[in-house]
Design a protein around this motif. Sequence first.
Motif, PDB file in Angstrom:
ATOM      1  N   PHE A  92     -17.080  -0.679  -4.952  1.00  0.00           N
ATOM      2  CA  PHE A  92     -17.464  -0.199  -3.629  1.00  0.00           C
ATOM      3  C   PHE A  92     -16.553  -0.770  -2.532  1.00  0.00           C
ATOM      4  CE2 PHE A  92     -20.997   1.322  -5.901  1.00  0.00           C
ATOM      5  CZ  PHE A  92     -21.692   2.220  -5.107  1.00  0.00           C
ATOM      6  N   LEU A  93     -15.401  -1.265  -2.945  1.00  0.00           N
ATOM      7  CA  LEU A  93     -14.461  -1.828  -1.976  1.00  0.00           C
ATOM      8  C   LEU A  93     -13.675  -0.715  -1.302  1.00  0.00           C
ATOM      9  CD1 LEU A  93     -12.960  -4.183  -0.636  1.00  0.00           C
ATOM     10  CD2 LEU A  93     -11.422  -4.208  -2.620  1.00  0.00           C
ATOM     11  N   TYR A  94     -13.836  -0.599   0.003  1.00  0.00           N
ATOM     12  CA  TYR A  94     -13.073   0.370   0.791  1.00  0.00           C
ATOM     13  C   TYR A  94     -11.783  -0.311   1.239  1.00  0.00           C
ATOM     14  CZ  TYR A  94     -11.717   3.415   4.652  1.00  0.00           C
ATOM     15  OH  TYR A  94     -11.014   4.236   5.494  1.00  0.00           O
ATOM     16  N   LEU A  95     -10.665   0.196   0.741  1.00  0.00           N
ATOM     17  CA  LEU A  95      -9.383  -0.464   0.978  1.00  0.00           C
ATOM     18  C   LEU A  95      -8.749  -0.013   2.288  1.00  0.00           C
ATOM     19  CD1 LEU A  95      -7.746  -0.522  -2.568  1.00  0.00           C
ATOM     20  CD2 LEU A  95      -8.473  -2.484  -1.203  1.00  0.00           C
ATOM     21  N   THR A  96      -8.814  -0.880   3.265  1.00  0.00           N
ATOM     22  CA  THR A  96      -8.085  -0.675   4.505  1.00  0.00           C
ATOM     23  C   THR A  96      -6.641  -1.128   4.289  1.00  0.00           C
ATOM     24  OG1 THR A  96      -8.557  -2.907   5.313  1.00  0.00           O
ATOM     25  CG2 THR A  96     -10.200  -1.192   5.793  1.00  0.00           C
ATOM     26  N   PRO A  97      -5.729  -0.798   5.207  1.00  0.00           N
ATOM     27  CA  PRO A  97      -4.358  -1.317   5.078  1.00  0.00           C
ATOM     28  C   PRO A  97      -4.301  -2.840   4.980  1.00  0.00           C
ATOM     29  CG  PRO A  97      -4.401   0.473   6.665  1.00  0.00           C
ATOM     30  CD  PRO A  97      -5.835   0.194   6.302  1.00  0.00           C
ATOM     31  N   ASN A  98      -5.168  -3.530   5.713  1.00  0.00           N
ATOM     32  CA  ASN A  98      -5.220  -4.986   5.672  1.00  0.00           C
ATOM     33  C   ASN A  98      -5.601  -5.484   4.283  1.00  0.00           C
ATOM     34  OD1 ASN A  98      -7.336  -7.549   7.152  1.00  0.00           O
ATOM     35  ND2 ASN A  98      -5.205  -7.701   6.592  1.00  0.00           N
ATOM     36  N   LEU A  99      -6.598  -4.841   3.671  1.00  0.00           N
ATOM     37  CA  LEU A  99      -7.037  -5.258   2.342  1.00  0.00           C
ATOM     38  C   LEU A  99      -6.023  -4.856   1.271  1.00  0.00           C
ATOM     39  CD1 LEU A  99     -10.874  -4.497   2.445  1.00  0.00           C
ATOM     40  CD2 LEU A  99      -9.693  -6.647   2.855  1.00  0.00           C
ATOM     41  N   GLU A 100      -5.389  -3.723   1.430  1.00  0.00           N
ATOM     42  CA  GLU A 100      -4.348  -3.318   0.484  1.00  0.00           C
ATOM     43  C   GLU A 100      -3.195  -4.315   0.495  1.00  0.00           C
ATOM     44  OE1 GLU A 100      -3.307   0.665   1.553  1.00  0.00           O
ATOM     45  OE2 GLU A 100      -4.767   1.542   0.175  1.00  0.00           O
ATOM     46  N   ALA A 101      -2.809  -4.754   1.701  1.00  0.00           N
ATOM     47  CA  ALA A 101      -1.733  -5.740   1.814  1.00  0.00           C
ATOM     48  C   ALA A 101      -2.137  -7.064   1.167  1.00  0.00           C
ATOM     49  CB  ALA A 101      -1.365  -5.948   3.284  1.00  0.00           C
ATOM     50  N   THR A 102      -3.397  -7.443   1.344  1.00  0.00           N
ATOM     51  CA  THR A 102      -3.895  -8.680   0.749  1.00  0.00           C
ATOM     52  C   THR A 102      -3.869  -8.608  -0.777  1.00  0.00           C
ATOM     53  OG1 THR A 102      -5.318  -9.113   2.661  1.00  0.00           O
ATOM     54  CG2 THR A 102      -5.894 -10.223   0.604  1.00  0.00           C
ATOM     55  N   LEU A 103      -4.321  -7.499  -1.327  1.00  0.00           N
ATOM     56  CA  LEU A 103      -4.271  -7.318  -2.777  1.00  0.00           C
ATOM     57  C   LEU A 103      -2.839  -7.385  -3.289  1.00  0.00           C
ATOM     58  CD1 LEU A 103      -6.854  -4.523  -3.714  1.00  0.00           C
ATOM     59  CD2 LEU A 103      -6.757  -6.855  -4.600  1.00  0.00           C
ATOM     60  N   HIS A 104      -1.929  -6.760  -2.559  1.00  0.00           N
ATOM     61  CA  HIS A 104      -0.519  -6.785  -2.970  1.00  0.00           C
ATOM     62  C   HIS A 104       0.014  -8.215  -3.012  1.00  0.00           C
ATOM     63  CE1 HIS A 104       3.693  -5.654  -3.329  1.00  0.00           C
ATOM     64  NE2 HIS A 104       3.949  -6.470  -2.330  1.00  0.00           N
ATOM     65  N   LYS A 105      -0.319  -9.013  -2.003  1.00  0.00           N
ATOM     66  CA  LYS A 105       0.143 -10.403  -1.965  1.00  0.00           C
ATOM     67  C   LYS A 105      -0.423 -11.207  -3.139  1.00  0.00           C
ATOM     68  CE  LYS A 105       0.614 -10.572   3.075  1.00  0.00           C
ATOM     69  NZ  LYS A 105       0.072 -11.190   4.324  1.00  0.00           N
ATOM     70  N   CYS A 106      -1.697 -10.976  -3.459  1.00  0.00           N
ATOM     71  CA  CYS A 106      -2.310 -11.683  -4.585  1.00  0.00           C
ATOM     72  C   CYS A 106      -1.619 -11.306  -5.889  1.00  0.00           C
ATOM     73  CB  CYS A 106      -3.798 -11.355  -4.672  1.00  0.00           C
ATOM     74  SG  CYS A 106      -4.806 -12.041  -3.343  1.00  0.00           S
ATOM     75  N   ARG A 107      -1.414 -10.017  -6.090  1.00  0.00           N
ATOM     76  CA  ARG A 107      -0.756  -9.558  -7.322  1.00  0.00           C
ATOM     77  C   ARG A 107       0.665 -10.102  -7.423  1.00  0.00           C
ATOM     78  NH1 ARG A 107      -2.999  -3.670  -5.855  1.00  0.00           N
ATOM     79  NH2 ARG A 107      -4.990  -3.684  -6.997  1.00  0.00           N
ATOM     80  N   TYR A 108       1.364 -10.087  -6.314  1.00  0.00           N
ATOM     81  CA  TYR A 108       2.750 -10.577  -6.321  1.00  0.00           C
ATOM     82  C   TYR A 108       2.774 -12.065  -6.663  1.00  0.00           C
ATOM     83  CZ  TYR A 108       7.645 -11.001  -4.953  1.00  0.00           C
ATOM     84  OH  TYR A 108       8.998 -11.213  -4.970  1.00  0.00           O
ATOM     85  N   THR A 109       1.887 -12.824  -6.046  1.00  0.00           N
ATOM     86  CA  THR A 109       1.809 -14.265  -6.321  1.00  0.00           C
ATOM     87  C   THR A 109       1.578 -14.526  -7.798  1.00  0.00           C
ATOM     88  OG1 THR A 109       0.949 -14.733  -4.106  1.00  0.00           O
ATOM     89  CG2 THR A 109       0.541 -16.392  -5.802  1.00  0.00           C
ATOM     90  N   ILE A 110       0.693 -13.745  -8.408  1.00  0.00           N
ATOM     91  CA  ILE A 110       0.371 -13.934  -9.824  1.00  0.00           C
ATOM     92  C   ILE A 110       1.492 -13.428 -10.726  1.00  0.00           C
ATOM     93  CG2 ILE A 110      -1.208 -13.229 -11.666  1.00  0.00           C
ATOM     94  CD1 ILE A 110      -3.423 -13.125  -9.465  1.00  0.00           C
ATOM     95  N   ASP A 111       1.904 -12.201 -10.508  1.00  0.00           N
ATOM     96  CA  ASP A 111       2.873 -11.582 -11.418  1.00  0.00           C
ATOM     97  C   ASP A 111       4.238 -12.256 -11.379  1.00  0.00           C
ATOM     98  OD1 ASP A 111       0.914  -9.794 -12.148  1.00  0.00           O
ATOM     99  OD2 ASP A 111       1.615  -8.202 -10.809  1.00  0.00           O
ATOM    100  N   TYR A 112       4.617 -12.760 -10.207  1.00  0.00           N
ATOM    101  CA  TYR A 112       5.911 -13.415 -10.072  1.00  0.00           C
ATOM    102  C   TYR A 112       5.804 -14.939 -10.055  1.00  0.00           C
ATOM    103  CZ  TYR A 112       7.861  -8.804  -9.280  1.00  0.00           C
ATOM    104  OH  TYR A 112       8.247  -7.493  -9.443  1.00  0.00           O
ATOM    105  N   ARG A 113       4.644 -15.436 -10.450  1.00  0.00           N
ATOM    106  CA  ARG A 113       4.412 -16.868 -10.646  1.00  0.00           C
ATOM    107  C   ARG A 113       4.845 -17.702  -9.437  1.00  0.00           C
ATOM    108  NH1 ARG A 113       3.458 -18.514 -15.994  1.00  0.00           N
ATOM    109  NH2 ARG A 113       3.479 -16.834 -17.533  1.00  0.00           N
ATOM    110  N   GLN A 114       4.312 -17.313  -8.281  1.00  0.00           N
ATOM    111  CA  GLN A 114       4.642 -18.020  -7.047  1.00  0.00           C
ATOM    112  C   GLN A 114       3.726 -19.208  -6.773  1.00  0.00           C
ATOM    113  OE1 GLN A 114       7.483 -17.200  -5.134  1.00  0.00           O
ATOM    114  NE2 GLN A 114       7.783 -16.108  -7.066  1.00  0.00           N
ATOM    115  N   GLY A 115       2.658 -19.362  -7.562  1.00  0.00           N
ATOM    116  CA  GLY A 115       1.837 -20.567  -7.487  1.00  0.00           C
ATOM    117  C   GLY A 115       0.564 -20.461  -6.691  1.00  0.00           C
ATOM    118  N   LEU A 116       0.678 -20.332  -5.369  1.00  0.00           N
ATOM    119  CA  LEU A 116      -0.519 -20.438  -4.523  1.00  0.00           C
ATOM    120  C   LEU A 116      -0.492 -19.432  -3.393  1.00  0.00           C
ATOM    121  CD1 LEU A 116      -3.125 -21.959  -3.581  1.00  0.00           C
ATOM    122  CD2 LEU A 116      -1.606 -23.487  -2.291  1.00  0.00           C
ATOM    123  N   SER A 117      -1.628 -18.756  -3.219  1.00  0.00           N
ATOM    124  CA  SER A 117      -1.824 -17.909  -2.051  1.00  0.00           C
ATOM    125  C   SER A 117      -3.247 -18.101  -1.545  1.00  0.00           C
ATOM    126  CB  SER A 117      -1.575 -16.433  -2.377  1.00  0.00           C
ATOM    127  OG  SER A 117      -1.557 -15.662  -1.185  1.00  0.00           O
TER     128      SER A 117
END
Length: 262
Positions: free
Chosen positions: A15-40
């Motif tokens: 039931f998560l309605y993805l606003t641009p702000n939330l989409e950007a946040t999800l992207h940052k989380c995925r990038y941090t994990i997938d590219y092993r950046q450590g902490l977000s």
Amino acid sequence: MTFVTPFSLSPDPAFLYLTPNLEATLHKCRYTIDYRQGLSCILGDVGVGKSTILRTVYNEYAERDDVVTVMVPSPNFATDFALVKSLCLDMGLAPRRSMLDQEGELRAFLIKLYAEGKNAVVLIDEAQRLTGKMLEVVRVLLNFETDNAKLVQIILAAQLELRDKLKDASKKAIRSRIFAPSMLAPLTLDETAGMIEFRCSRFGTHNPFRADSVQAIYEASGGVPREALKLCSIAWDMARLRGVDTVPPEAIQAAAAELAMA
């Protein structure tokens, strides 16, 4: 369907309605994990969607065979050692009698995962509750790394108190390690309307809120999703009890007055 209303406050990713702000946040989380950046970090006031975003990330990675994913709903631990032991337990590791041994057990496990081409993800909600010593644990975990990759990826979701904690000079070491933090903002009027329409659509019911009612919801809630959903739920229930299909602004005002007395 386990929901009794399209306006449930439970942090269900469906039931998560993805606003641009939330989409950007999800992207940052995925990038941090997938590219092993450590902490977000995901920061924001109460009710703006931090827990739902974190559960969305958890669901995505928990389904993967190449990722070991741990979710800490709230770090209510008596000590920093208890935090480390809990993380190890969730990863299937044996408890040890000292912090040094427990950290060694965890490090060996993470090295093994890396050698197998796997990743480890730790998600901590309500991270503003982390004590200074627990934040030091997070910093130590970020030291578990190879020459070019972190062995564990950590996402903290927290109220703004964590930002204040991290501004302290003593937290400079961990603050400097945060990759691409996110600040969640309240919804705009259009986003509030979009969220309500999305919720009704997912639930399979018609949208009972007119434009003037949405305006009243937005003004009364300040665009905070949790507060908007409370208003929707109460006003919608009032309308159904009266046998009407449309929720007027007056019902929103009555719902706001009811919440103000709670």
